[in-house]
Design a protein around this motif. Structure first.
Motif, PDB file in Angstrom:
ATOM      1  N   SER A   9       0.822  -1.206   0.000  1.00  0.00           N
ATOM      2  CA  SER A   9       0.000   0.000   0.000  1.00  0.00           C
ATOM      3  C   SER A   9       0.850   1.248   0.000  1.00  0.00           C
ATOM      4  O   SER A   9       0.556   2.229  -0.689  1.00  0.00           O
ATOM      5  N   SER A  10       1.946   1.208   0.767  1.00  0.00           N
ATOM      6  CA  SER A  10       2.846   2.372   0.796  1.00  0.00           C
ATOM      7  C   SER A  10       3.505   2.590  -0.552  1.00  0.00           C
ATOM      8  O   SER A  10       3.658   3.725  -1.008  1.00  0.00           O
ATOM      9  N   ASN A  11       3.917   1.495  -1.182  1.00  0.00           N
ATOM     10  CA  ASN A  11       4.520   1.629  -2.515  1.00  0.00           C
ATOM     11  C   ASN A  11       3.509   2.193  -3.522  1.00  0.00           C
ATOM     12  O   ASN A  11       3.870   2.993  -4.394  1.00  0.00           O
ATOM     13  N   TYR A  12       2.272   1.775  -3.434  1.00  0.00           N
ATOM     14  CA  TYR A  12       1.227   2.286  -4.322  1.00  0.00           C
ATOM     15  C   TYR A  12       1.046   3.783  -4.141  1.00  0.00           C
ATOM     16  O   TYR A  12       0.917   4.540  -5.119  1.00  0.00           O
ATOM     17  N   TRP A  13       1.030   4.225  -2.895  1.00  0.00           N
ATOM     18  CA  TRP A  13       0.923   5.672  -2.613  1.00  0.00           C
ATOM     19  C   TRP A  13       2.107   6.451  -3.165  1.00  0.00           C
ATOM     20  O   TRP A  13       1.939   7.522  -3.735  1.00  0.00           O
ATOM     21  N   GLU A  14       3.315   5.895  -2.973  1.00  0.00           N
ATOM     22  CA  GLU A  14       4.507   6.566  -3.487  1.00  0.00           C
ATOM     23  C   GLU A  14       4.489   6.624  -5.020  1.00  0.00           C
ATOM     24  O   GLU A  14       4.925   7.613  -5.615  1.00  0.00           O
ATOM     25  N   ASP A  15       3.981   5.542  -5.631  1.00  0.00           N
ATOM     26  CA  ASP A  15       3.875   5.569  -7.093  1.00  0.00           C
ATOM     27  C   ASP A  15       2.908   6.662  -7.553  1.00  0.00           C
ATOM     28  O   ASP A  15       3.171   7.370  -8.540  1.00  0.00           O
ATOM     29  N   LEU A  16       1.809   6.804  -6.828  1.00  0.00           N
ATOM     30  CA  LEU A  16       0.856   7.863  -7.180  1.00  0.00           C
ATOM     31  C   LEU A  16       1.476   9.244  -7.003  1.00  0.00           C
ATOM     32  O   LEU A  16       1.265  10.150  -7.830  1.00  0.00           O
ATOM     33  N   ARG A  17       2.225   9.428  -5.934  1.00  0.00           N
ATOM     34  CA  ARG A  17       2.888  10.724  -5.701  1.00  0.00           C
ATOM     35  C   ARG A  17       3.915  11.016  -6.802  1.00  0.00           C
ATOM     36  O   ARG A  17       4.028  12.143  -7.264  1.00  0.00           O
ATOM     37  N   LYS A  18       4.659   9.988  -7.207  1.00  0.00           N
ATOM     38  CA  LYS A  18       5.639  10.184  -8.279  1.00  0.00           C
ATOM     39  C   LYS A  18       4.941  10.562  -9.591  1.00  0.00           C
ATOM     40  O   LYS A  18       5.393  11.454 -10.315  1.00  0.00           O
ATOM     41  N   GLN A  19       3.862   9.854  -9.882  1.00  0.00           N
ATOM     42  CA  GLN A  19       3.112  10.188 -11.090  1.00  0.00           C
ATOM     43  C   GLN A  19       2.580  11.621 -11.028  1.00  0.00           C
ATOM     44  O   GLN A  19       2.625  12.369 -12.024  1.00  0.00           O
ATOM     45  N   ALA A  20       2.073  12.002  -9.856  1.00  0.00           N
ATOM     46  CA  ALA A  20       1.530  13.356  -9.692  1.00  0.00           C
ATOM     47  C   ALA A  20       2.630  14.400  -9.871  1.00  0.00           C
ATOM     48  O   ALA A  20       2.443  15.403 -10.570  1.00  0.00           O
ATOM     49  N   ARG A  21       3.802  14.155  -9.235  1.00  0.00           N
ATOM     50  CA  ARG A  21       4.894  15.126  -9.361  1.00  0.00           C
ATOM     51  C   ARG A  21       5.401  15.201 -10.795  1.00  0.00           C
ATOM     52  O   ARG A  21       5.716  16.285 -11.298  1.00  0.00           O
ATOM     53  N   GLN A  22       5.475  14.072 -11.487  1.00  0.00           N
ATOM     54  CA  GLN A  22       5.934  14.078 -12.871  1.00  0.00           C
ATOM     55  C   GLN A  22       4.965  14.849 -13.771  1.00  0.00           C
ATOM     56  O   GLN A  22       5.377  15.674 -14.599  1.00  0.00           O
ATOM     57  N   LEU A  23       3.666  14.588 -13.583  1.00  0.00           N
ATOM     58  CA  LEU A  23       2.676  15.312 -14.381  1.00  0.00           C
ATOM     59  C   LEU A  23       2.678  16.798 -14.048  1.00  0.00           C
ATOM     60  O   LEU A  23       2.517  17.650 -14.940  1.00  0.00           O
ATOM     61  N   GLU A  24       2.879  17.116 -12.754  1.00  0.00           N
ATOM     62  CA  GLU A  24       2.920  18.533 -12.352  1.00  0.00           C
ATOM     63  C   GLU A  24       4.123  19.242 -12.964  1.00  0.00           C
ATOM     64  O   GLU A  24       4.001  20.389 -13.418  1.00  0.00           O
ATOM     65  N   ASN A  25       5.273  18.581 -13.023  1.00  0.00           N
ATOM     66  CA  ASN A  25       6.454  19.183 -13.642  1.00  0.00           C
ATOM     67  C   ASN A  25       6.236  19.395 -15.145  1.00  0.00           C
ATOM     68  O   ASN A  25       6.593  20.442 -15.700  1.00  0.00           O
ATOM     69  N   GLU A  26       5.636  18.397 -15.796  1.00  0.00           N
ATOM     70  CA  GLU A  26       5.356  18.540 -17.231  1.00  0.00           C
ATOM     71  C   GLU A  26       4.360  19.671 -17.475  1.00  0.00           C
ATOM     72  O   GLU A  26       4.515  20.462 -18.414  1.00  0.00           O
ATOM     73  N   LEU A  27       3.341  19.737 -16.637  1.00  0.00           N
ATOM     74  CA  LEU A  27       2.357  20.813 -16.790  1.00  0.00           C
ATOM     75  C   LEU A  27       2.979  22.176 -16.579  1.00  0.00           C
ATOM     76  O   LEU A  27       2.653  23.137 -17.291  1.00  0.00           O
ATOM     77  N   ASP A  28       3.867  22.281 -15.609  1.00  0.00           N
ATOM     78  CA  ASP A  28       4.509  23.571 -15.343  1.00  0.00           C
ATOM     79  C   ASP A  28       5.293  24.041 -16.564  1.00  0.00           C
ATOM     80  O   ASP A  28       5.195  25.203 -16.979  1.00  0.00           O
TER      81      ASP A  28
END
Length: 249
Positions: A9-28
């Motif tokens: 579950s922790s790994n799943y959360w970290e994967d979601l955070r990584k995806q969110a940060r990657q998409l946020e950087n691309e959007l920026d």
């Protein structure tokens, strides 16, 4: 919850955070490029109105770039929204309750970032289309003004030609009036000379009747007078015809 499930579950959360940060950087990065492209597009439209030198191919290329970048940004926002939804779903699971406060704080930060990027995208897009609509309207007005000036110039040229033609006709009328005046004056002079000659003829006839010896001389004078009259009439007629021909040509 077992240790393995918690780790998963922790790994799943970290994967979601990584995806969110990657998409946020691309959007920026994409939003910065999108803002610059909109600015350059507006400036090129403004230069076109002042110089009228922008080609259709360049305009089509920039239009395609804007459409492609808008589609890409919308896709990134959709993906980031989906990741945020997954994070919301994760925070609602029973196993995440022990870390609920920290998770909710992280989730709220990502949701705020998503909201900021969404607002910035829609604001830039709305401002650009509003500016483009205004510039298109101004360009249409400018083209209408130029078209009106062009048509006015053609009308002025036609009016000028009509005025010149009218002036030529008026000059021709004036020449015809002068020719008629000359002909009338010539007729009056001929009539006056005819009267004088008739008076002289009457006197000469009277003298001839009184002096038969002069009768033959009078006849010769009459013949010469008739000949001179014919010659004078012919000259006057030829002059009148030549004057009329010159006037009409």
């Amino acid at each position: 919850m077992s240790t393995t499930n918690m780790a998963t579950s922790s790994n799943y959360w970290e994967d979601l955070r990584k995806q969110a940060r990657q998409l946020e950087n691309e959007l920026d990065l994409k939003l910065v490029s999108f803002s610059k492209l909109c600015t350059s597009f507006s400036n090129s439209n403004r230069d076109q109105q002042t110089r009228d030198s922008r080609s259709d191919s360049a305009s089509s290329f920039q239009d395609n770039m804007l459409v492609a970048m808008t589609t890409e940004l919308e896709h990134l926002l959709t993906n980031l929204t989906a990741v945020n939804d997954k994070m919301v779903g994760y925070t609602n699971t029973p196993g995440a309750s022990s870390h609920n406060a920290a998770l909710m704080h992280t989730l709220q930060r990502h949701r705020d970032i998503l909201q900021d990027y969404t607002q910035e995208f829609h604001k830039t897009k709305s401002n650009f289309y509003s500016l483009r609509e205004r510039e298109d309207l101004l360009g249409s007005v400018h083209r209408d003004i130029e078209s009106y000036k062009s048509s006015t110039g053609v009308n002025n040229r036609r009016t000028e030609l009509f005025l010149k033609e009218h002036e030529h006709l008026r000059n021709s009328d004036s020449l015809i009036d002068n020719a008629i005046s000359i002909a009338m004056a010539t007729k009056e002079n001929i009539t006056f000379q005819r009267g004088v000659l008739k008076s002289v003829q009457t006197r000469v006839t009277t003298l001839a009747n009184r002096f038969p010896t002069i009768n033959s001389l009078i006849q010769k004078i009459n013949l010469r007078k008739r000949r001179d009259s014919l010659i004078l009439g012919g000259v006057i007629g030829v002059c009148t015809i030549l004057l009329l021909l010159y006037t009409f040509h």
